[in-house]
Design an enzyme around this catalytic site. Structure first.
Site, mmCIF file in Angstrom:
data_model
loop_
_atom_site.group_PDB
_atom_site.id
_atom_site.type_symbol
_atom_site.label_atom_id
_atom_site.label_comp_id
_atom_site.label_asym_id
_atom_site.label_seq_id
_atom_site.Cartn_x
_atom_site.Cartn_y
_atom_site.Cartn_z
ATOM 1 N N LYS A 73 0.843 -1.199 0.000
ATOM 2 C CA LYS A 73 0.000 0.000 0.000
ATOM 3 C C LYS A 73 0.877 1.247 0.000
ATOM 4 O O LYS A 73 1.901 1.302 0.698
ATOM 5 C CB LYS A 73 -0.897 -0.035 1.243
ATOM 6 C CG LYS A 73 -2.000 1.022 1.270
ATOM 7 C CD LYS A 73 -2.841 0.883 2.546
ATOM 8 C CE LYS A 73 -3.981 1.890 2.604
ATOM 9 N NZ LYS A 73 -4.735 1.773 3.872
ATOM 10 N N SER A 93 -9.673 2.388 3.105
ATOM 11 C CA SER A 93 -8.793 3.083 2.185
ATOM 12 C C SER A 93 -7.944 2.158 1.315
ATOM 13 O O SER A 93 -7.507 2.552 0.236
ATOM 14 C CB SER A 93 -7.848 3.986 2.972
ATOM 15 O OG SER A 93 -6.997 3.215 3.812
ATOM 16 N N SER A 153 -9.655 -0.114 7.199
ATOM 17 C CA SER A 153 -9.100 0.004 5.841
ATOM 18 C C SER A 153 -8.480 -1.259 5.276
ATOM 19 O O SER A 153 -8.179 -1.312 4.090
ATOM 20 C CB SER A 153 -8.058 1.127 5.799
ATOM 21 O OG SER A 153 -8.695 2.375 5.898
#
Ligand code: ZN
Lengths: 512, 508
Positions: free
Chosen positions: A81, A156, A180
């Protein structure tokens, strides 16, 4: 064995690599090829590092050929990420304010991935600074859900979940501040774990809310999550909040997949009303499967969970307002000169840069947090929220007296359509209603696929929560449920997702 | 706000007659730890700009702080030395504000949970009285970077074309020591301020926690001052004079601010709450930023650090290992050595306390130790522009040398003037006192035959004086001793000569 290496799990790839039936280069190349084929429409990646990944894979192959003893996952590639800093690889956290920034250092978890010999395929898309539940808040355009490209992949960490779900990577790193990792896992039919707070070093995670952030694995199977959890977990001297206890025996638990006699607590406040019927139905089915596997069910009540969202939206923005102050154009990232100002001061450049570099959701949270910490409001807002946190921790403690794990649907709905909640932040925030309590209390949580909702045919996630430092329970329950459901479905849930390469799909537009 | 270059001031007498000062001092001390407060970067002063930085002290995205345990220990020791309570549990807090030389745009500090609080420090004043300064708190924080403004005339931000920032200082551990408001100081306020900072400096030096060099900024003082009319109990509006960086300036700044406030108040005006800049050259302050009470740093507990909970045993061990406080030590040594107040002050001012203590420990009398260390070597050190301790260090002259020299006198090998010659030889690098005495042939004559011959010769040559002594005027013996010394070219033992003369003349 399938001929398509991208369909293999990380555990399978690890076996093939150990037995030298495939090379790390082949495995890495297969995933890079897949990305070339499908990531146009999916847009899981912000940056793909073909060269770096292949070089790392070649290095592993050479070392293996030289007879070196390697980590079990050596040669298994991974996506990271973009909120995690990677030396020499652009890191933006999905924000324009960090466009072009190349960190001079690796996050501890990245150091551990590299040490294990896992090639890093690239950096995955996300809501800006991990603020959002849809990736629509990425400054670089949204990621699309591989199940339905008109829908969000969660957030997210939508990029990491979509990369896994579209077979562009066998493993990915996510971060979870309020859900997330788990909510994207739920809406993409993948597995995601938020470890106990402190279980994985935060050193090198671009902080959203320091007291809530936790990195963890995004995978397609529970065993893969355990394998990755073991690589990245464990004490780090660079993170004062990191736990000194050894990583719980997650891999062993995932392999045993045993729930006989285990007490499963259904949290009254996290089911029923407000949850989509198909979500609720899959949840109840999953519980039935666990009972069938030998678990006991108890109902527990955690009354303060109803205040969790409110507390979260005070604690998190407060920390955000302070953590994001460093983005001031002085040392790195974007620098914007104020228009029409002849002799701009440092303060004016800071203001102009922050105005141009942050998106609306980030600004909203900075403003909320600045307000909540202001003198005269601190006690009423930040102070009260901390008290709620204590109450939530007490509710968890009481619930874990009668149950070994707690369960709920991960997310109240399946993946929603793009734009559906952008003008209504509150309904977006509601996505995390079931995941937030774990962050506020620091306990571990996992989302595993529990099927498709009848009304829309989209994936549903089943959340498991365990006491702090008892992460192995997540894996025992997750693996047991996964085994039963996979058998019932006749194969993995993701096998039912659309074939992305078969379609002619327009790439996501307006990428910057 | 702008201000005239010269603020009006009221005369000193008028000021202290009409007003009572309320004074608070905030002292920032850079700790002398090898590494920074929250990272492993070195803290060496004067290094190439931005050469002592890392992701943590540059505030790069993702970096996290780790507390320097040595700094915490120093903070606790400082707290204990200031008679503070040590918090059994405390936290760091973030002080949020934007400033270009502050990498994270927040300072990791302590807010409502300082590591040390509620202490006091007694300071000695010129008139022999003592004043107790109450300590509000001592807390830990990190220093900021340093901005250099280029292109202007003054080095200040005003008029500069651009600024450079050096982050070497960012993250250096600081202890901020804050006094409670001092009242009742009256006209002694300037002296008390100076004495407090001086005493604090000595204390910190004695603890070995900082080099406390005010000129290099490792000790910085802010003076908060307000006046209230005599007889009033209500504090006035205060000014905060920043970065007053010498003892003399502390005293002058307090005095100046008192007279400036007095001028405003006596003219019926009101003091503006603001920061003031101190100017060493003019001895005046000028206006800085206007401060409002509403200044809001949005403090909250630092979530990247775990709370500190120094175990009671650790605090107890640190307390037990504290050096004796300088004031107490001076009192103890003065009593033990029998020095007058003046003698002690001279010795302290010359920095001779340690040397004398070591010399006494090596066997010399306190009087002799003081005599030798404040004599010829002090003269030479002064001529070299240095202090005795460092000069002795350069020469390799030690307390043991002085003790040895004095032993040569007390054992009657050397008399005083011979000992002075031997000392000069030592300072000239000729070796130990004994070696110098040997080389230079310095030796009192102990041969009684030679002494007796000389005495007899002198008595014979001075019949009138001898007669006086026989008649009981013993004090006349001095003249004869002088003659004997002359006869023996200074190598006689004066005491032995006196004894022999008196005995020969029937007075022993
Ligand atoms: Zn550093």
């Amino acid at each position: 064995m399938t001929t398509d290496l991208t369909r293999s799990t990380a555990a399978e790839l690890a076996d093939l690599l150990t037995r030298r039936e495939v090379s790390a280069r082949e495995v890495t190349q297969a995933h890079l090829d897949r990305t070339r084929a499908v990531d146009g429409p999916v847009h899981a990646y912000l940056h793909v590092d073909e060269e770096g990944a292949l070089a790392a894979a070649a290095d592993i192959d050479a070392r293996r050929a030289g007879g070196e003893e390697l980590h079990a996952l050596a040669g298994v590639p991974i996506a990271v990420k973009d909120v995690v800093v990677t030396k020499g690889l652009p890191t933006t956290a999905g924000s324009r304010i960090l466009q072009g920034w190349v960190p001079p250092y690796d996050a501890t978890l990245v150091t551990r991935l590299r040490a294990a010999g896992m090639p890093i395929l690239g950096k995955t898309n996300m809501d800006e600074f991990a603020m959002g539940s849809s990736t629509e808040h990425s400054a670089y355009g949204p990621t699309r859900n591989p199940w339905d490209l008109g829908r969000i992949p969660g957030g997210s960490g939508g990029g990491s979940a979509a990369a896994i779900a579209s077979f562009q990577a066998p493993l990915a790193i996510g971060t979870d501040t309020g859900g997330s990792i788990r909510q994207p896992a739920a809406v993409t039919g993948t597995v995601g774990t938020k470890p106990t707070y402190g279980g994985v070093s935060r050193y090198g995670l671009i902080a959203m809310a320091s007291s809530l952030d936790q990195a963890g694995p995004c995978t397609r199977t529970v065993l893969d999550a355990a394998l990755l959890h073991e690589v990245i977990g464990g004490h780090d001297v660079m993170d004062s909040t990191s736990l000194t206890a050894p990583v719980p025996a997650v891999v062993a638990a995932a392999r045993r997949a045993e729930v006989t006699g285990l007490r499963i607590g259904i949290v009254r406040e996290l089911t029923g009303e407000g949850f989509q019927p198909g979500v609720q139905a899959r949840f109840e089915e999953a519980v039935a499967h666990l009972v069938d596997a030998g678990a006991e069910v108890v109902e527990v009540s955690c009354p303060s969970f109803t205040s969790a969202l409110a507390a979260y939206y005070l604690v998190m923005p407060s920390e955000v307002s302070s953590n994001l102050a460093k983005f001031d154009a002085m040392r790195y990232g974007l620098r914007v000169w104020p228009e029409g100002v002849a002799d701009a001061s440092a303060e004016q450049v800071m203001a102009a840069t922050r105005d141009a570099g942050f998106g609306d959701e980030v600004k909203r949270r900075i403003i909320l947090g600045t307000y909540a910490l202001s003198s005269g409001y601190y006690d009423a807002y930040y102070g009260s929220a901390q008290k709620v946190r204590t109450l939530i921790a007490r509710d968890f403690a009481a619930a874990f007296e009668v149950a070994d794990v707690l369960v709920s649907p991960t997310s109240p709905t399946t993946a929603f359509a793009f734009g559906e909640k952008m003008s209504d932040p509150l309904s977006m925030y509601m996505q995390d209603i079931a995941t937030i309590p774990a962050n506020l209390a620091g306990v571990p949580g996992m989302s595993v696929p529990s099927g498709l909702a009848d009304e829309d045919g989209l994936p549903v996630g089943f959340q498991i929560l365990a006491p702090a430092m008892a992460d192995e329970r997540l894996y025992a329950v997750g693996a047991a449920l996964e085994a039963r459901l996979t058998a019932a479905w006749g194969g993995p849930l993701l096998a039912r997702a659309q074939d992305l390469t078969a379609q002619s799909i327009a790439p996501t537009e307006a990428l910057s | 706000m702008t201000t005239t270059a010269h603020d009006a001031v009221l005369g000193w007498e008028a000021t202290v007659t009409a007003y009572e000062p309320v004074m608070g001092l905030e002292v920032h001390v850079e700790l002398g730890t090898a590494t920074k407060m929250f990272c492993g970067c070195p803290t060496t002063f004067g290094a190439q700009p931005n050469s002592q930085v890392c992701p943590v002290c540059l505030g790069l995205p993702g970096a996290l702080p780790v507390v320097n345990e040595v700094a915490v220990e120093s903070a606790i020791r400082i707290g204990l030395a200031l008679n503070c309570e040590i918090a059994p549990w405390c936290r760091f807090a973030r002080k949020n504000y934007f400033y270009p030389d502050m990498p994270k745009n927040f300072q990791t500090s302590q807010y409502d949970e300082p590591i040390a609080f509620n202490g006091h420090l007694d300071v000695d004043l010129e008139d022999g009285s003592a004043y107790r300064v109450e300590i509000e708190r001592a807390h830990m924080e990190e220093d900021t970077g340093k901005s250099l403004h280029v292109g202007g005339a003054t080095g200040r931000i005003h008029g500069a074309t651009h600024s450079l920032v050096d982050y070497n200082r960012a993250g250096i551990p600081l202890i901020e020591i804050v006094t409670k408001p001092m009242t009742g100081a009256g006209e002694r306020a300037p002296e008390i301020a100076r004495a407090y900072v001086a005493t604090l400096r000595d204390l910190l030096l004695g603890l070995g926690v900082s080099d406390v060099k005010m000129e290099q900024g490792s000790m910085r003082c802010d003076v908060n001052l307000s006046l209230m009319p005599r007889g009033s109990a209500e504090f006035g509006t205060r000014s905060e004079t920043k970065n007053v960086n010498s003892l003399r300036s502390v005293e002058r700044a307090v005095r100046f601010e008192m007279t400036r406030h007095a001028a405003i108040l006596s003219a019926g005006g009101s003091v503006v709450q603001e920061t003031r800049h101190w100017h060493e050259d003019t001895g005046m302050t000028t206006a800085g930023r206007v401060k409002s009470d509403a200044e809001d740093y949005r403090y909250f507990p630092e979530p990247d650090l775990v709370p500190l909970a120094p175990p009671a045993e650790v605090v107890a061990a640190l307390r037990a290992s504290l050096p004796e406080p300088p004031v107490a030590r001076r009192k103890r040594l003065q009593d033990a050595w029998g020095y007058s107040d003046l003698e002690l002050r001279d010795v302290v001012n010359a920095g001779l306390l340690d040397l004398i203590e070591q010399t006494v420990a090596a066997g010399a009398s306190p009087a002799a130790a003081r005599k030798w260390w404040s004599g010829e070597i002090a003269r030479r050190a002064n001529a070299e522009g240095t202090d005795v301790a460092s000069y002795a260090g350069q020469l390799g002259v030690t307390p043991a040398h002085v003790a040895e020299l004095e032993a040569l006198v007390t054992s009657s090998r050397l008399n005083d003037s011979m000992a002075r010659q031997a000392w000069e030889g030592v300072l000239d690098g000729e070796g130990s006192p004994t070696a110098v005495a040997d080389a230079r042939g310095l030796q009192l004559v102990a041969d009684t035959g030679a002494l007796a011959a000389a005495v007899e010769k002198v008595i014979a040559a001075n019949p009138e004086v001898a007669e006086k002594i026989r008649d009981g005027k013993v004090q006349a013996v001095g003249a004869l001793i002088g003659q004997v010394m002359k006869e023996m070219r200074g190598q006689a033992d004066a005491a032995a000569a006196r004894e022999l003369i008196l005995s020969l003349l029937g007075q022993a």
